[in-house]
Design a protein around this motif. Sequence first.
Motif, PDB file in Angstrom:
ATOM      1  N   TYR A   7       0.830  -1.206   0.000  1.00 16.11           N
ATOM      2  CA  TYR A   7       0.000   0.000   0.000  1.00 16.11           C
ATOM      3  C   TYR A   7       0.866   1.257   0.000  1.00 16.11           C
ATOM      4  O   TYR A   7       0.510   2.263  -0.633  1.00 16.11           O
ATOM      5  CB  TYR A   7      -0.929   0.003   1.212  1.00 16.11           C
ATOM      6  N   LEU A   8       1.985   1.220   0.713  1.00 17.06           N
ATOM      7  CA  LEU A   8       2.894   2.363   0.696  1.00 17.06           C
ATOM      8  C   LEU A   8       3.467   2.583  -0.704  1.00 17.06           C
ATOM      9  O   LEU A   8       3.651   3.734  -1.131  1.00 17.06           O
ATOM     10  CB  LEU A   8       4.025   2.145   1.703  1.00 17.06           C
ATOM     11  N   LEU A   9       3.734   1.486  -1.416  1.00 11.57           N
ATOM     12  CA  LEU A   9       4.214   1.615  -2.792  1.00 11.57           C
ATOM     13  C   LEU A   9       3.127   2.202  -3.682  1.00 11.57           C
ATOM     14  O   LEU A   9       3.403   3.051  -4.551  1.00 11.57           O
ATOM     15  CB  LEU A   9       4.662   0.256  -3.313  1.00 11.57           C
ATOM     16  N   GLN A  10       1.891   1.759  -3.491  1.00 13.69           N
ATOM     17  CA  GLN A  10       0.786   2.354  -4.243  1.00 13.69           C
ATOM     18  C   GLN A  10       0.688   3.852  -3.977  1.00 13.69           C
ATOM     19  O   GLN A  10       0.471   4.650  -4.896  1.00 13.69           O
ATOM     20  CB  GLN A  10      -0.534   1.675  -3.858  1.00 13.69           C
ATOM     21  N   ASN A  11       0.852   4.229  -2.718  1.00 14.76           N
ATOM     22  CA  ASN A  11       0.787   5.644  -2.365  1.00 14.76           C
ATOM     23  C   ASN A  11       1.926   6.411  -3.031  1.00 14.76           C
ATOM     24  O   ASN A  11       1.724   7.538  -3.531  1.00 14.76           O
ATOM     25  CB  ASN A  11       0.854   5.802  -0.848  1.00 14.76           C
ATOM     26  N   ALA A  12       3.113   5.815  -3.042  1.00 11.51           N
ATOM     27  CA  ALA A  12       4.251   6.471  -3.689  1.00 11.51           C
ATOM     28  C   ALA A  12       4.008   6.622  -5.192  1.00 11.51           C
ATOM     29  O   ALA A  12       4.322   7.673  -5.781  1.00 11.51           O
ATOM     30  CB  ALA A  12       5.532   5.676  -3.438  1.00 11.51           C
ATOM     31  N   ASP A  13       3.449   5.587  -5.831  1.00 14.33           N
ATOM     32  CA  ASP A  13       3.113   5.690  -7.256  1.00 14.33           C
ATOM     33  C   ASP A  13       2.083   6.783  -7.503  1.00 14.33           C
ATOM     34  O   ASP A  13       2.168   7.541  -8.476  1.00 14.33           O
ATOM     35  CB  ASP A  13       2.569   4.344  -7.765  1.00 14.33           C
ATOM     36  N   ALA A  14       1.102   6.890  -6.601  1.00 13.69           N
ATOM     37  CA  ALA A  14       0.074   7.924  -6.752  1.00 13.69           C
ATOM     38  C   ALA A  14       0.671   9.311  -6.598  1.00 13.69           C
ATOM     39  O   ALA A  14       0.299  10.247  -7.330  1.00 13.69           O
ATOM     40  CB  ALA A  14      -1.036   7.704  -5.723  1.00 13.69           C
ATOM     41  N   GLN A  15       1.601   9.456  -5.668  1.00 19.58           N
ATOM     42  CA  GLN A  15       2.226  10.764  -5.485  1.00 19.58           C
ATOM     43  C   GLN A  15       3.029  11.166  -6.722  1.00 19.58           C
ATOM     44  O   GLN A  15       3.054  12.342  -7.105  1.00 19.58           O
ATOM     45  CB  GLN A  15       3.133  10.739  -4.255  1.00 19.58           C
ATOM     46  N   VAL A  16       3.672  10.194  -7.355  1.00 20.58           N
ATOM     47  CA  VAL A  16       4.404  10.493  -8.594  1.00 20.58           C
ATOM     48  C   VAL A  16       3.424  10.951  -9.675  1.00 20.58           C
ATOM     49  O   VAL A  16       3.679  11.927 -10.398  1.00 20.58           O
ATOM     50  CB  VAL A  16       5.192   9.257  -9.058  1.00 20.58           C
ATOM     51  N   ALA A  17       2.285  10.246  -9.791  1.00 18.97           N
ATOM     52  CA  ALA A  17       1.286  10.637 -10.789  1.00 18.97           C
ATOM     53  C   ALA A  17       0.739  12.033 -10.507  1.00 18.97           C
ATOM     54  O   ALA A  17       0.532  12.843 -11.434  1.00 18.97           O
ATOM     55  CB  ALA A  17       0.161   9.613 -10.820  1.00 18.97           C
ATOM     56  N   ILE A  18       0.510  12.342  -9.226  1.00 18.58           N
ATOM     57  CA  ILE A  18      -0.003  13.675  -8.876  1.00 18.58           C
ATOM     58  C   ILE A  18       1.030  14.748  -9.214  1.00 18.58           C
ATOM     59  O   ILE A  18       0.690  15.805  -9.768  1.00 18.58           O
ATOM     60  CB  ILE A  18      -0.374  13.709  -7.383  1.00 18.58           C
ATOM     61  N   ARG A  19       2.280  14.475  -8.883  1.00 19.69           N
ATOM     62  CA  ARG A  19       3.320  15.464  -9.166  1.00 19.69           C
ATOM     63  C   ARG A  19       3.529  15.631 -10.671  1.00 19.69           C
ATOM     64  O   ARG A  19       3.827  16.741 -11.149  1.00 19.69           O
ATOM     65  CB  ARG A  19       4.627  15.058  -8.492  1.00 19.69           C
ATOM     66  N   GLN A  20       3.364  14.564 -11.411  1.00 24.43           N
ATOM     67  CA  GLN A  20       3.451  14.692 -12.865  1.00 24.43           C
ATOM     68  C   GLN A  20       2.302  15.555 -13.403  1.00 24.43           C
ATOM     69  O   GLN A  20       2.508  16.380 -14.308  1.00 24.43           O
ATOM     70  CB  GLN A  20       3.422  13.308 -13.511  1.00 24.43           C
ATOM     71  N   ALA A  21       1.117  15.359 -12.826  1.00 23.34           N
ATOM     72  CA  ALA A  21      -0.011  16.208 -13.223  1.00 23.34           C
ATOM     73  C   ALA A  21       0.248  17.663 -12.848  1.00 23.34           C
ATOM     74  O   ALA A  21      -0.114  18.591 -13.603  1.00 23.34           O
ATOM     75  CB  ALA A  21      -1.295  15.703 -12.571  1.00 23.34           C
ATOM     76  N   ASP A  22       0.887  17.890 -11.706  1.00 21.99           N
ATOM     77  CA  ASP A  22       1.223  19.258 -11.308  1.00 21.99           C
ATOM     78  C   ASP A  22       2.197  19.887 -12.299  1.00 21.99           C
ATOM     79  O   ASP A  22       2.092  21.082 -12.627  1.00 21.99           O
ATOM     80  CB  ASP A  22       1.830  19.263  -9.908  1.00 21.99           C
ATOM     81  N   VAL A  23       3.158  19.069 -12.769  1.00 22.17           N
ATOM     82  CA  VAL A  23       4.112  19.581 -13.751  1.00 22.17           C
ATOM     83  C   VAL A  23       3.398  19.956 -15.048  1.00 22.17           C
ATOM     84  O   VAL A  23       3.670  21.003 -15.659  1.00 22.17           O
ATOM     85  CB  VAL A  23       5.224  18.549 -14.007  1.00 22.17           C
ATOM     86  N   GLU A  24       2.469  19.093 -15.469  1.00 21.39           N
ATOM     87  CA  GLU A  24       1.716  19.392 -16.687  1.00 21.39           C
ATOM     88  C   GLU A  24       0.868  20.657 -16.520  1.00 21.39           C
ATOM     89  O   GLU A  24       0.806  21.507 -17.426  1.00 21.39           O
ATOM     90  CB  GLU A  24       0.833  18.203 -17.048  1.00 21.39           C
ATOM     91  N   ASN A  25       0.224  20.801 -15.370  1.00 18.91           N
ATOM     92  CA  ASN A  25      -0.574  21.998 -15.131  1.00 18.91           C
ATOM     93  C   ASN A  25       0.292  23.251 -15.081  1.00 18.91           C
ATOM     94  O   ASN A  25      -0.074  24.310 -15.617  1.00 18.91           O
ATOM     95  CB  ASN A  25      -1.362  21.854 -13.828  1.00 18.91           C
ATOM     96  N   ALA A  26       1.440  23.125 -14.436  1.00 16.29           N
ATOM     97  CA  ALA A  26       2.338  24.275 -14.364  1.00 16.29           C
ATOM     98  C   ALA A  26       2.872  24.627 -15.749  1.00 16.29           C
ATOM     99  O   ALA A  26       3.048  25.812 -16.082  1.00 16.29           O
ATOM    100  CB  ALA A  26       3.489  23.976 -13.402  1.00 16.29           C
ATOM    101  N   SER A  27       3.135  23.597 -16.561  1.00 16.12           N
ATOM    102  CA  SER A  27       3.594  23.861 -17.929  1.00 16.12           C
ATOM    103  C   SER A  27       2.509  24.560 -18.740  1.00 16.12           C
ATOM    104  O   SER A  27       2.795  25.491 -19.516  1.00 16.12           O
ATOM    105  CB  SER A  27       4.002  22.545 -18.602  1.00 16.12           C
TER     106      SER A  27
END
Length: 389
Positions: free
Chosen positions: A98-118
Amino acid sequence: MARAELFPILDIETSLVRFRNDRVFGGGTDQLGTLIPEATSAETFTDARASANLTYDIYTGGGRSARIERAERSVRRQQLEVEVIAERVRFEATDNYYLLQNADAQVAIRQADVENASQTLRDAKLLETAGLGTRFDVLRAEGDLATANEQLTRAIADQRTSRRRLAETLSVGQHVELSAADEIAESGIWNLSLDQTIVRAYKNRAELEQRLIDRELGENDREIALAEIRPRVDFLANYDARENFDDGVPVLMDWTFQARVRWRIFDGGRAFEGARRAERRMDRANLEFANQRNEIRFEVEESYHNLIANKENIDSTRKNVATFDEALRLARLRFQAGVGTQTDVINAQRDLSGARGRFLQAIIQYNQSLNALQRAVSNFPDDRLFETP
């Protein structure tokens, strides 16, 4: 090993001996001083012997049965320890997943943040080119993009750490790269009430049975200690045969049967001291049982309440994600139309990113609470303790 005391002990011994006896006669001088020569004779004997000894403890003052019971309970305790370790490994592996799932989700969220910021940076540059924006808006969008990239880098590092932690728990190869195959979703529901869950935990937890076995082991130790000053009845049988092949006498055989009663009247207090030590271990086992029971109840209640709270958080955070997603869409349209500000877009992006993180975190925490509740109950869902094949 302990059950071997139920059977008699039989020892068989044989030997074959051949020896020679030399005798010397005469020698010296006679009355006239004449030398008398020595005369020798030799006798050779071949002797064969065989013996059998049988010993059986008819009554041991309760020590034999106590030792057998103690051995059986020790085996049972080790089996329960295997179950405890298996439950712990299952819990840790599931929690780390579950911690790995959470880490994967955080990466996806941060990638979305990068796309939004771009996207925000592109919009700011277009508005600057059209004369509707300022250089300050562009610089601020560039700073937000840099911050999003930093957070993405940190999230990727946490993801790699989570992968290695799970690999260590599963004891896989050093070069194996693990990843979460399932999407983040609720892993199940808990249909039992709190009281039913507590009762099931008391029934299933191997740790509680271990404490009970510790008390029973103390009772066995007390019986073993007191057996040393109780009467003991033994039976002994002996058979002995001897044959000399050179004397012409038939085989000589002896039979001996003996029943023996032994009673140690005084041992300096050793038996009673051993019994008192065993009783202290029994008292400690009782105390550990009570403490273990209280600890299990606390684990169940904590996990149960967290499960309920996280279930409610899933519903509320799901609504927040939809709300902030719509707010970001409207803020970006207003900004592109020149009637909104870049600050509105940035704030909407941050609100949406936080809402997504809280939503996924609520699901992860719900699954972790469910995993902890299953661990607190143990042997879920079949309610079977460890059984030997």
